[in-house]
Scaffold this active site. Structure first.
Site, PDB file in Angstrom:
ATOM      1  N   LEU A  61       0.867  -1.167   0.000  1.00  0.00           N
ATOM      2  CA  LEU A  61       0.000   0.000   0.000  1.00  0.00           C
ATOM      3  C   LEU A  61       0.907   1.221   0.000  1.00  0.00           C
ATOM      4  O   LEU A  61       1.564   1.514   0.996  1.00  0.00           O
ATOM      5  CB  LEU A  61      -0.903   0.021   1.239  1.00  0.00           C
ATOM      6  CG  LEU A  61      -1.696  -1.237   1.584  1.00  0.00           C
ATOM      7  CD1 LEU A  61      -2.609  -0.964   2.783  1.00  0.00           C
ATOM      8  CD2 LEU A  61      -2.486  -1.762   0.405  1.00  0.00           C
ATOM      9  N   HIS A  62       0.966   1.926  -1.114  1.00  0.00           N
ATOM     10  CA  HIS A  62       1.891   3.059  -1.235  1.00  0.00           C
ATOM     11  C   HIS A  62       1.091   4.339  -1.376  1.00  0.00           C
ATOM     12  O   HIS A  62       0.363   4.530  -2.348  1.00  0.00           O
ATOM     13  CB  HIS A  62       2.810   2.888  -2.445  1.00  0.00           C
ATOM     14  CG  HIS A  62       3.889   3.925  -2.522  1.00  0.00           C
ATOM     15  ND1 HIS A  62       5.113   3.784  -1.895  1.00  0.00           N
ATOM     16  CD2 HIS A  62       3.909   5.137  -3.123  1.00  0.00           C
ATOM     17  CE1 HIS A  62       5.855   4.852  -2.125  1.00  0.00           C
ATOM     18  NE2 HIS A  62       5.139   5.696  -2.860  1.00  0.00           N
ATOM     19  N   SER A  63       1.218   5.222  -0.402  1.00  0.00           N
ATOM     20  CA  SER A  63       0.523   6.504  -0.445  1.00  0.00           C
ATOM     21  C   SER A  63       1.282   7.468  -1.351  1.00  0.00           C
ATOM     22  O   SER A  63       2.498   7.619  -1.240  1.00  0.00           O
ATOM     23  CB  SER A  63       0.392   7.093   0.962  1.00  0.00           C
ATOM     24  OG  SER A  63      -0.408   6.252   1.775  1.00  0.00           O
ATOM     25  N   CYS A  65       3.152  10.340  -3.156  1.00  0.00           N
ATOM     26  CA  CYS A  65       4.074  11.376  -2.679  1.00  0.00           C
ATOM     27  C   CYS A  65       4.692  12.039  -3.899  1.00  0.00           C
ATOM     28  O   CYS A  65       5.674  11.542  -4.446  1.00  0.00           O
ATOM     29  CB  CYS A  65       5.152  10.764  -1.779  1.00  0.00           C
ATOM     30  SG  CYS A  65       6.377  11.966  -1.188  1.00  0.00           S
ATOM     31  N   CYS A  76      12.092  12.480   2.401  1.00  0.00           N
ATOM     32  CA  CYS A  76      11.360  11.298   2.840  1.00  0.00           C
ATOM     33  C   CYS A  76      11.998  10.075   2.182  1.00  0.00           C
ATOM     34  O   CYS A  76      12.998  10.188   1.474  1.00  0.00           O
ATOM     35  CB  CYS A  76       9.884  11.409   2.466  1.00  0.00           C
ATOM     36  SG  CYS A  76       9.582  11.467   0.681  1.00  0.00           S
ATOM     37  N   CYS A  78       9.931   7.897   0.360  1.00  0.00           N
ATOM     38  CA  CYS A  78       8.838   7.369  -0.450  1.00  0.00           C
ATOM     39  C   CYS A  78       9.297   6.903  -1.826  1.00  0.00           C
ATOM     40  O   CYS A  78       8.894   5.822  -2.285  1.00  0.00           O
ATOM     41  CB  CYS A  78       7.742   8.429  -0.600  1.00  0.00           C
ATOM     42  SG  CYS A  78       7.044   8.963   0.987  1.00  0.00           S
ATOM     43  N   GLN A  81      11.206   3.639  -1.566  1.00  0.00           N
ATOM     44  CA  GLN A  81      10.295   2.555  -1.201  1.00  0.00           C
ATOM     45  C   GLN A  81       9.443   2.121  -2.391  1.00  0.00           C
ATOM     46  O   GLN A  81       9.196   0.919  -2.584  1.00  0.00           O
ATOM     47  CB  GLN A  81       9.390   2.984  -0.047  1.00  0.00           C
ATOM     48  CG  GLN A  81      10.067   2.944   1.317  1.00  0.00           C
ATOM     49  CD  GLN A  81       9.069   3.080   2.442  1.00  0.00           C
ATOM     50  OE1 GLN A  81       8.077   3.799   2.339  1.00  0.00           O
ATOM     51  NE2 GLN A  81       9.317   2.391   3.535  1.00  0.00           N
ATOM     52  N   ASP A 136      -1.652  11.348  11.402  1.00  0.00           N
ATOM     53  CA  ASP A 136      -1.713  10.512  10.205  1.00  0.00           C
ATOM     54  C   ASP A 136      -3.186  10.278   9.900  1.00  0.00           C
ATOM     55  O   ASP A 136      -3.883   9.592  10.643  1.00  0.00           O
ATOM     56  CB  ASP A 136      -0.990   9.184  10.440  1.00  0.00           C
ATOM     57  CG  ASP A 136      -0.829   8.356   9.168  1.00  0.00           C
ATOM     58  OD1 ASP A 136      -1.606   8.579   8.208  1.00  0.00           O
ATOM     59  OD2 ASP A 136       0.065   7.483   9.129  1.00  0.00           O
ATOM     60  N   ARG A 138      -4.490   8.870   7.145  1.00  0.00           N
ATOM     61  CA  ARG A 138      -4.748   7.877   6.105  1.00  0.00           C
ATOM     62  C   ARG A 138      -5.726   6.805   6.571  1.00  0.00           C
ATOM     63  O   ARG A 138      -5.631   6.309   7.685  1.00  0.00           O
ATOM     64  CB  ARG A 138      -3.439   7.233   5.653  1.00  0.00           C
ATOM     65  CG  ARG A 138      -2.567   8.171   4.842  1.00  0.00           C
ATOM     66  CD  ARG A 138      -1.232   7.559   4.519  1.00  0.00           C
ATOM     67  NE  ARG A 138      -0.434   7.360   5.724  1.00  0.00           N
ATOM     68  CZ  ARG A 138       0.794   6.843   5.716  1.00  0.00           C
ATOM     69  NH1 ARG A 138       1.335   6.456   4.577  1.00  0.00           N
ATOM     70  NH2 ARG A 138       1.460   6.706   6.845  1.00  0.00           N
TER      71      ARG A 138
END
Length: 232
Positions: A61-63, A65, A76, A78, A81, A136, A138
């Site tokens: 699950l990649h938010s 960015c 960061c 991100c 990752q 957070d 999310r």
């Protein structure tokens, strides 16, 4: 269908050949969805061999960015990752869910405002709170809906964040294992990573760093800044 979330459906499936900036190439099966609870345009990328109904896919699950994924920001982890996840999922088979939850759910502009507050001394969680947001925000209900629509009810979760696993389990999914990502540390993000480990319970080992508030007294400076409006 999951017992605790509304049902969603697949609206489009297309094939996209991918070549990342460092030359790594793969082919993604890209899915869009109808009926997601938050109304956002999240997508899923099926990578590698289809694990089939009896397999346990690797899922990330990649938010979203923009600064890290697109611009290569080192504030960061991100971007690294995301790059790691694409390759690891391609190797094992599974799905990368790209979730439109910029800045832990607060949006791009407020995330950049939070960066300005971090430059004044707040850590990443304190900055969100100072802007009137949760630390957070999310919510992974839509992610659970997407996995359900894809026929994934048991998975290995590629993540250092225990909250992701907890929310998926609460939605009715089975997280068979939580697989850690690498620690992508740089001089620019070491304090950020240490804060995620110390305050967000992320399973990260950042050598030589503890969860920071970088400059004592900075909260007072930030309060004065906020009294006059958004950071400059």
């Amino acid at each position: 269908m999951l017992p605790h979330v509304p049902e969603a459906g697949i609206r489009t499936r297309i094939t996209v050949p991918m070549r990342l900036g460092d030359g790594f190439a793969t082919v993604a099966r890209v899915f869009t969805f109808d009926g997601l609870v938050d109304g956002r345009e999240h997508i899923a990328l099926g990578l590698g061999a289809d694990p089939g109904p009896d397999g346990t896919p690797l899922v990330r699950l990649h938010s979203e960015c923009l600064t890290g994924d697109v611009l290569g920001s080192q504030r960061c982890d991100c971007g690294p990752q995301l790059r790691e996840a694409v390759e690891r999922i391609t190797e094992t088979g599974g799905f990368l869910l790209y979730l439109r939850q910029e800045g832990r759910g607060i949006g791009l502009y407020d995330k950049l405002d939070a960066y300005a507050l971090q430059d004044l001394g707040l850590d990443t969680y304190e900055a969100n709170l100072a802007l009137g947001h949760g630390a957070d925000e999310r919510d992974y209900t839509a992610a659970a809906q997407m996995l359900d629509a894809l026929g994934v009810h048991r998975l290995q979760l590629l993540s250092n964040n225990p909250d992701k696993a907890a929310q998926l389990v609460a939605a009715g999914l089975t997280v068979a294992a939580r697989v850690p990502t690498a620690v992508h540390v740089s001089p620019a993000n070491a304090g950020y990573l240490a804060t995620k480990a110390g305050r967000g319970a992320h399973t990260l080992d950042v050598p030589g760093h503890v969860s920071p508030t970088e400059r004592p007294g900075a909260v007072g400076v930030v309060s004065d800044q906020l009294a006059g409006g958004r950071p400059a």
